[in-house]
Design an enzyme around this catalytic site. Sequence first.
Site, PDB file in Angstrom:
ATOM      1  N   ARG A   1      34.046 -59.461   0.722  1.00 21.13           N
ATOM      2  CA  ARG A   1      34.216 -60.746   0.057  1.00 21.13           C
ATOM      3  C   ARG A   1      35.003 -61.646   0.998  1.00 21.13           C
ATOM      4  O   ARG A   1      34.804 -62.236   2.279  1.00 21.13           O
ATOM      5  CB  ARG A   1      34.555 -61.134  -1.365  1.00 21.13           C
ATOM      6  CG  ARG A   1      33.428 -60.465  -2.316  1.00 21.13           C
ATOM      7  CD  ARG A   1      33.936 -60.434  -3.489  1.00 21.13           C
ATOM      8  NE  ARG A   1      34.637 -59.180  -3.547  1.00 21.13           N
ATOM      9  CZ  ARG A   1      35.283 -58.383  -4.593  1.00 21.13           C
ATOM     10  NH1 ARG A   1      34.894 -58.996  -5.771  1.00 21.13           N
ATOM     11  NH2 ARG A   1      36.042 -57.438  -4.459  1.00 21.13           N
TER      12      ARG A   1
ATOM     13  N   HIS B   1      27.236 -57.326  -6.864  1.00 20.38           N
ATOM     14  CA  HIS B   1      27.061 -56.061  -6.496  1.00 20.38           C
ATOM     15  C   HIS B   1      25.713 -55.826  -6.340  1.00 20.38           C
ATOM     16  O   HIS B   1      25.124 -55.054  -5.375  1.00 20.38           O
ATOM     17  CB  HIS B   1      27.624 -55.294  -7.975  1.00 20.38           C
ATOM     18  CG  HIS B   1      28.744 -55.044  -8.156  1.00 20.38           C
ATOM     19  ND1 HIS B   1      29.482 -55.305  -9.438  1.00 20.38           N
ATOM     20  CD2 HIS B   1      29.852 -54.909  -7.455  1.00 20.38           C
ATOM     21  CE1 HIS B   1      30.798 -55.286  -9.564  1.00 20.38           C
ATOM     22  NE2 HIS B   1      31.219 -54.805  -8.124  1.00 20.38           N
TER      23      HIS B   1
ATOM     24  N   LYS C   1      42.752 -49.623 -12.041  1.00 22.11           N
ATOM     25  CA  LYS C   1      42.322 -50.621 -12.770  1.00 22.11           C
ATOM     26  C   LYS C   1      42.167 -50.284 -14.178  1.00 22.11           C
ATOM     27  O   LYS C   1      41.679 -49.012 -14.467  1.00 22.11           O
ATOM     28  CB  LYS C   1      40.825 -51.199 -12.193  1.00 22.11           C
ATOM     29  CG  LYS C   1      40.667 -51.896 -10.959  1.00 22.11           C
ATOM     30  CD  LYS C   1      39.467 -52.277 -10.549  1.00 22.11           C
ATOM     31  CE  LYS C   1      39.544 -53.210  -9.318  1.00 22.11           C
ATOM     32  NZ  LYS C   1      38.162 -53.367  -8.581  1.00 22.11           N
TER      33      LYS C   1
ATOM     34  N   SER D   1      34.230 -58.448 -10.863  1.00 16.10           N
ATOM     35  CA  SER D   1      34.136 -58.059 -12.290  1.00 16.10           C
ATOM     36  C   SER D   1      35.352 -58.735 -13.027  1.00 16.10           C
ATOM     37  O   SER D   1      35.100 -59.069 -14.105  1.00 16.10           O
ATOM     38  CB  SER D   1      34.229 -56.657 -12.204  1.00 16.10           C
ATOM     39  OG  SER D   1      33.066 -56.051 -11.776  1.00 16.10           O
TER      40      SER D   1
HETATM   41  P1  ADP Z   1      36.008 -51.067  -6.432  1.00 15.44           P
HETATM   42  O1  ADP Z   1      36.962 -51.110  -7.646  1.00 15.44           O
HETATM   43  O2  ADP Z   1      35.773 -49.870  -5.883  1.00 15.44           O
HETATM   44  O3  ADP Z   1      36.532 -52.295  -5.450  1.00 15.44           O
HETATM   45  P2  ADP Z   1      34.042 -52.746  -7.493  1.00 15.44           P
HETATM   46  O4  ADP Z   1      33.236 -52.436  -8.588  1.00 15.44           O
HETATM   47  O5  ADP Z   1      35.173 -54.019  -7.925  1.00 15.44           O
HETATM   48  O6  ADP Z   1      34.607 -51.508  -7.106  1.00 15.44           O
HETATM   49  O7  ADP Z   1      33.081 -53.157  -6.248  1.00 15.44           O
HETATM   50  C1  ADP Z   1      32.298 -52.277  -5.692  1.00 15.44           C
HETATM   51  C2  ADP Z   1      31.753 -52.787  -4.353  1.00 15.44           C
HETATM   52  O8  ADP Z   1      30.892 -53.972  -4.480  1.00 15.44           O
HETATM   53  C3  ADP Z   1      32.902 -52.892  -3.591  1.00 15.44           C
HETATM   54  O9  ADP Z   1      32.522 -52.647  -2.211  1.00 15.44           O
HETATM   55  C4  ADP Z   1      33.054 -54.488  -3.772  1.00 15.44           C
HETATM   56  O10 ADP Z   1      33.590 -55.144  -2.223  1.00 15.44           O
HETATM   57  C5  ADP Z   1      31.620 -55.039  -3.756  1.00 15.44           C
HETATM   58  N1  ADP Z   1      31.686 -56.182  -4.210  1.00 15.44           N
HETATM   59  C6  ADP Z   1      31.796 -56.463  -5.662  1.00 15.44           C
HETATM   60  N2  ADP Z   1      31.932 -57.976  -5.770  1.00 15.44           N
HETATM   61  C7  ADP Z   1      31.107 -58.362  -4.761  1.00 15.44           C
HETATM   62  C8  ADP Z   1      30.537 -59.601  -4.196  1.00 15.44           C
HETATM   63  N3  ADP Z   1      30.800 -60.817  -5.085  1.00 15.44           N
HETATM   64  N4  ADP Z   1      30.165 -59.722  -2.971  1.00 15.44           N
HETATM   65  C9  ADP Z   1      29.954 -58.709  -2.268  1.00 15.44           C
HETATM   66  N5  ADP Z   1      30.118 -57.552  -2.677  1.00 15.44           N
HETATM   67  C10 ADP Z   1      30.888 -57.362  -3.641  1.00 15.44           C
END
Ligand code: ADP
Length: 165
Positions: free
Chosen positions: A90, A17, A41, A128
């Site tokens: 990703r 993130h 989630k 996460s």
């Molecule tokens: P959501 O529940 O909306 O998917 P997340 O907290 O999982 O929210 O992710 C928020 C943003 O960060 C999303 O756009 C996700 O694709 C991006 N993201 C999460 N992990 C990574 C990573 N390892 N590399 C690049 N982008 C990521």
Amino acid sequence: MKIAVCPGSFDPVTYGHIDIISRAANLFDRVYVVVLPNPRKKSCFTVEERLEMLREVLAHLDNVVCEHYEGLVIEYAQRRGAIAIVRGLRAVSDFEFEFKMASMNHHLDPEIETVFMMTSNEYSFISSSAVKEIASFGGDVSKWISPSVAERLKERIGTRKGLNP
Ligand code: ADP
């Protein structure tokens, strides 16, 4: 002023993130990182805890503001005067969901673009959920989350037996 929104659950914030948010902060004048409710989630941390962690790890970026919002991301983006919603991509597996969301948001407000950033190689497999799963088995997650986030995760997982990330 060019404003972008980085929405997510951030449960908890990972280096993946931080990578996307820092790169967005280089492209836009101001970036709002917004914690949104995600009914798909089950969360491990409260919204307030997630915000605290985000503010801590992003404190060095002075054009980044962290907030939470109970509603649609497009609504939040309109309120903040944003021209873009930034999302990280990703694997190919992210694509279908992100494509649907971007199309939906485009219908809701065609003036706001969804911008995708490819993950940096070293973070391509971090999520996460994976971090929570590994931590719940006592695995080392220090390469993927900051020490203070790791500490909170250790405490939380230790007190929430049977957590299903
Ligand atoms: P959501 O529940 O909306 O998917 P997340 O907290 O999982 O929210 O992710 C928020 C943003 O960060 C999303 O756009 C996700 O694709 C991006 N993201 C999460 N992990 C990574 C990573 N390892 N590399 C690049 N982008 C990521």
